[in-house]
Design a protein around this motif. Structure first.
Motif, short mmCIF file in Angstrom:
data_model
loop_
_atom_site.label_atom_id
_atom_site.label_comp_id
_atom_site.label_asym_id
_atom_site.label_seq_id
_atom_site.Cartn_x
_atom_site.Cartn_y
_atom_site.Cartn_z
N TYR A 27 0.85 -1.20 0.00
CA TYR A 27 0.00 0.00 0.00
C TYR A 27 0.89 1.24 0.00
O TYR A 27 1.80 1.36 0.81
CB TYR A 27 -0.86 0.01 1.27
CG TYR A 27 -1.89 1.12 1.32
CD1 TYR A 27 -3.19 0.92 0.87
CD2 TYR A 27 -1.57 2.38 1.83
CE1 TYR A 27 -4.14 1.94 0.92
CE2 TYR A 27 -2.51 3.40 1.89
CZ TYR A 27 -3.80 3.16 1.42
OH TYR A 27 -4.74 4.16 1.48
N CYS A 29 0.55 5.49 0.01
CA CYS A 29 -0.40 6.60 0.17
C CYS A 29 -0.44 7.41 -1.11
O CYS A 29 0.58 7.88 -1.61
CB CYS A 29 0.02 7.50 1.32
SG CYS A 29 -0.09 6.64 2.89
N CYS A 209 -6.65 5.89 5.14
CA CYS A 209 -5.67 4.87 4.70
C CYS A 209 -5.82 3.59 5.51
O CYS A 209 -5.62 2.50 4.98
CB CYS A 209 -4.25 5.42 4.80
SG CYS A 209 -3.92 6.64 3.51
N HIS A 234 1.37 11.13 9.79
CA HIS A 234 0.40 10.29 9.08
C HIS A 234 0.54 8.80 9.38
O HIS A 234 -0.42 8.14 9.79
CB HIS A 234 0.49 10.58 7.58
CG HIS A 234 -0.54 9.86 6.77
ND1 HIS A 234 -1.88 9.89 7.07
CD2 HIS A 234 -0.43 9.07 5.66
CE1 HIS A 234 -2.56 9.17 6.19
NE2 HIS A 234 -1.70 8.65 5.33
N HIS A 235 1.73 8.24 9.17
CA HIS A 235 1.86 6.80 9.35
C HIS A 235 1.83 6.38 10.82
O HIS A 235 1.33 5.31 11.15
CB HIS A 235 3.12 6.30 8.63
CG HIS A 235 2.96 6.32 7.14
ND1 HIS A 235 4.00 6.22 6.27
CD2 HIS A 235 1.85 6.47 6.37
CE1 HIS A 235 3.55 6.28 5.02
NE2 HIS A 235 2.24 6.44 5.07
N GLU A 238 -1.83 6.29 11.51
CA GLU A 238 -2.45 5.12 10.86
C GLU A 238 -2.16 3.87 11.69
O GLU A 238 -3.04 3.05 11.95
CB GLU A 238 -1.84 4.89 9.48
CG GLU A 238 -2.49 5.58 8.34
CD GLU A 238 -1.85 5.14 7.03
OE1 GLU A 238 -1.60 3.94 6.82
OE2 GLU A 238 -1.59 6.02 6.20
ZN ZN Z 1 -1.87 7.23 3.92
#
Ligand code: ZN
Ligand code: AMP
Length: 505
Positions: A27, A29, A209, A234-235, A238
Motif C-alpha cells: 500500500y 499513500c 488509509c 500520518h503513518h 495510521e
Molecule cells: Zn496514507
C-alpha cells in the motif's frame, strides 16, 4: 540470494519475508487531489513504481494499492477559494493525477480506491475504537486518544514528551492530550458530509488509509510506503489506529522515500518552489525523469537542479546511442572467418551475465537502483568497446553476442520501467501494426481513439484482458486474445505481465 528491505520501524535492512509465500501486499499513500503533482511527489510515486516492477520481476504476485484522498481540508479550502463544490476539485485533480502518472509511465496499481467510497468502513473502525476506549467524542468530532495506545511513537521513534517539546501544538481544550488527532470531523454547511453516529461529518485523513489498506490487503500486510515526510504524523497515526483496532501488527515493512529538495529546502507547494510533473514532461522524456530518480537510492534526498536534469538527459542519450550503434553494426553484412572462434565474443558474453547478476544483487539490496543502473552502464561500455574493436568485420558469432547484449540491456532497463526503444523503432512498429486494432479497441475499451498510437491501444487491451482474467470473465479475455491472434498479434504472459508481439517476427 535474498531480497533485503530497509524497515523504518527497525531502522535496519531486513530480509524480506512476505506474509504469504510468493505474494506481496503493498500500500502506498496516494495524493490528496487538490492540485497538480510536482516532481517531488512524482519521485515518490516513481520509486514505488520501480519497487513494484522489481518485485514482479522477482516472481512475486504483487497486489499494489494506491489510494486517492478525495475528501480533505485542503480540497475544501481550494473549493472555497474558487467558489466551486469540493467534489469538482477532487474530480478535476483526480483526472489530472491519472494523466500525469500515465505520462510518467507509471504502471497502474492493482486497485486505486477512493476515500469517499469507503466512509462506511471508516465509521465502523471509529466505532470500534470508541468501544475499546481508544477514542472519544466531542461535539460531533471524534479524537484518537494517544495516551491510551502504549506504542504511540514507535514508528517515528519519538516519545510523547519529545513530540510535545518538538512540535508547536496548539492547546485545544476539547482534546485530552495535545497530540490527540481527529478520526471524524463534524461538517460545516456546504462541506461534503456523511451521516454518522456522531452527526453529519467527514473522516480525518489518517483513518482513510487505515480503512482502505485493511479492506484490500488485510491485517499484517507486507509493505506500506510513502515519502519520509509521511512517517509522522500520518503513518504513526495510521499505525496507532489500526493496531489499536485490530490488536495485531498492521504492516511488516515500512518503506519511506527521500525528499526532492531545491537548494536546502524541500520542494513543497507551501514554499512556492515547485516544478510540476506536467510542465517538466513538456520538455523532457519521462525516461529522463525516471533516470533522474534511478540515479539516487530511493531513501536518499535528491537536490534538484538543471545540472541533474542534464545528467539524466545524457544518461538517456548514452543508452540510446549504444542501441543505435548496435542496430547499425547488426545491419552490416557478416564476414566469415574460418575457423570462427566462439572466444571472440567471450568477453562480451561474460559481461552480459555479470550485468544481470550485479543488477539483481543491487536491486536485492534494498532496491539500490543507482548501483543497478551503474551495472547497465558497465554493459554499455563493454558494448561500445566491442563494436569499436570489431568495426571492420563482424562474424555471426560476434553479431549474436551483440544482439544478446542488446536484449539484456532493454530487458533490465524495462524491469526499472525505462523504455529504451529508439524513435525509429517505434515508428517502424506503428507502421507494421494493423489498422483493425482501432476497431477492436473501440469495441472493447469504448474509447475515443483518434489521438492514440496503435501500440498504446494494444497495451490498454492487454490491461483490459488481465482485468477480465482476474474477474474470471474468460469470454472477454479469450475474445481479446483471439481477435489479436486473427490480426497476427500474439500475447505472451510473463512474470512481468503480458506482452504482445507480431507472430511473424
Ligand atoms: Zn496514507
Ligand atoms: P502529499 O500530496 O503532500 O500527501 O504528497 C504525496 C506524496 O508525495 C507523499 O508520499 C509525500 O511523501 C510525497 N512528497 C511530498 N513532497 C515531496 C518531496 N519534496 N519530495 C519527495 N516526495 C514528496
Amino acid at each position: 540470494m535474498s531480497l533485503k528491505i530497509y524497515n523504518t520501524m527497525s531502522r535496519e535492512k531486513e530480509e524480506f519475508v512476505p506474509r504469504d509465500a510468493g505474494k506481496v501486499a503493498m500500500y502506498v499513500c496516494g495524493p490528496t487531489v487538490y492540485n497538480y503533482i510536482h516532481i517531488g511527489n512524482g519521485r515518490t510515486y516513481l520509486s514505488f513504481d520501480i519497487i513494484y516492477r522489481y518485485l514482479k520481476y522477482r516472481g512475486y504476485d504483487v497486489k499494489y494499492v494506491r489510494n486517492l484522498t478525495d475528501v480533505d481540508d485542503k480540497i475544501i479550502n481550494k473549493a472555497n477559494e474558487e467558489g466551486v463544490p469540493a467534489e469538482e476539485i477532487a474530480e478535476r485533480y483526480s483526472i489530472a493525477f491519472n494523466e500525469d502518472t500515465e505520462q510518467l509511465g507509471l504502471a497502474k496499481p492493482t486497485i486505486v480506491p477512493k476515500a469517499t467510497e469507503h466512509v462506511r468502513e471508516m465509521i465502523e473502525i471509529i466505532e470500534g475504537l470508541i468501544d475499546k476506549g481508544l477514542a472519544y467524542v466531542v461535539e460531533g468530532d471524534v479524537y484518537f486518544e494517544v495516551t491510551k495506545f502504549a506504542d504511540y511513537g514507535k514508528l517515528a521513534h519519538r516519545s510523547l514528551e519529545d513530540m510535545r517539546a518538538g512540535e508547536r501544538v496548539e492547546i485545544d481544550p476539547r482534546k485530552h492530550h495535545p497530540m490527540d488527532f481527529a478520526l471524524w470531523k463534524s461538517a460545516k454547511p456546504g462541506e461534503p458530509s456523511w451521516d454518522s453516529p456522531w452527526g453529519k461529518g467527514r473522516p480525518g485523513w489518517h483513518i482513510e488509509c487505515t480503512a482502505m489498506s485493511l479492506k484490500y490487503l488485510g491485517q499484517g500486510f507486507d509493505i506500506h510506503g510513502g515519502g519520509r515526510d509521511l512517517i509522522f504524523p500520518h503513518h504513526e497515526n495510521e499505525l496507532a489506529q489500526t493496531e489499536g483496532y485490530t490488536g495485531k501488527q498492521f504492516v511488516r515493512y515500512w518503506m519511506h522515500g527521500g525528499m526532492v529538495n531545491i537548494g536546502e529546502e524541500k520542494m513543497a507547494k507551501s514554499l512556492g518552489n515547485i516544478i510540476l510533473v506536467r510542465d517538466l514532461l513538456k520538455e523532457h522524456s519521462p525516461n529522463v525523469l525516471r533516470l533522474l530518480a534511478l540515479g539516487t537510492h530511493y531513501r536518499s534526498p535528491i537536490d534538484f537542479s538543471p545540472e541533474k536534469l542534464r545528467e539524466a538527459e545524457s544518461a538517456y542519450d548514452r543508452f540510446l546511442n549504444a542501441r543505435r550503434r548496435i542496430a547499425q553494426a547488426l545491419e552490416s553484412p557478416a564476414v566469415t572467418r574460418f575457423p570462427e572462434l566462439v572466444e571472440e565474443a567471450g568477453r562480451l558474453q561474460r559481461a552480459i551475465q555479470e550485468t544481470k547478476s550485479k543488477f539483481i544483487e543491487s536491486m536485492d539490496d534494498d532496491f539500490n537502483s543507482a548501483a543497478a543502473l551503474a551495472s547497465l552502464f558497465e554493459l554499455v561500455r563493454e558494448i561500445n568497446m566491442f563494436i569499436e574493436s570489431n568495426e571492420q568485420e563482424m562474424t555471426m558469432i560476434a553479431k549474436d553476442a551483440l544482439s544478446t547484449a542488446d536484449g539484456m540491456l532493454t530487458e533490465l532497463a524495462g524491469v526499472m520501467g525505462l523504455n529504451l526503444m529508439l524513435p525509429e523503432e517505434t515508428a517502424g512498429l506503428e507502421a507494421n501494426l494493423p489498422a483493425e486494432i482501432y476497431d477492436l479497441a473501440a469495441e472493447v475499451l469504448g474509447l475515443s481513439l483518434d489521438n492514440k498510437a496503435k501500440s498504446e491501444l494494444l497495451d490498454e487491451l492487454l490491461v483490459r484482458r488481465n482485468e477480465a482474467r482476474k474477474q474470471k470473465d474468460w469470454a472477454t479475455a479469450d475474445m481479446i486474445r483471439n481477435s489479436l491472434a486473427g490480426m497476427g498479434i500474439e500475447i505472451e504472459d510473463t512474470p512481468l505481465g503480458s506482452r504482445w508481439k507480431l507472430s511473424r517476427d
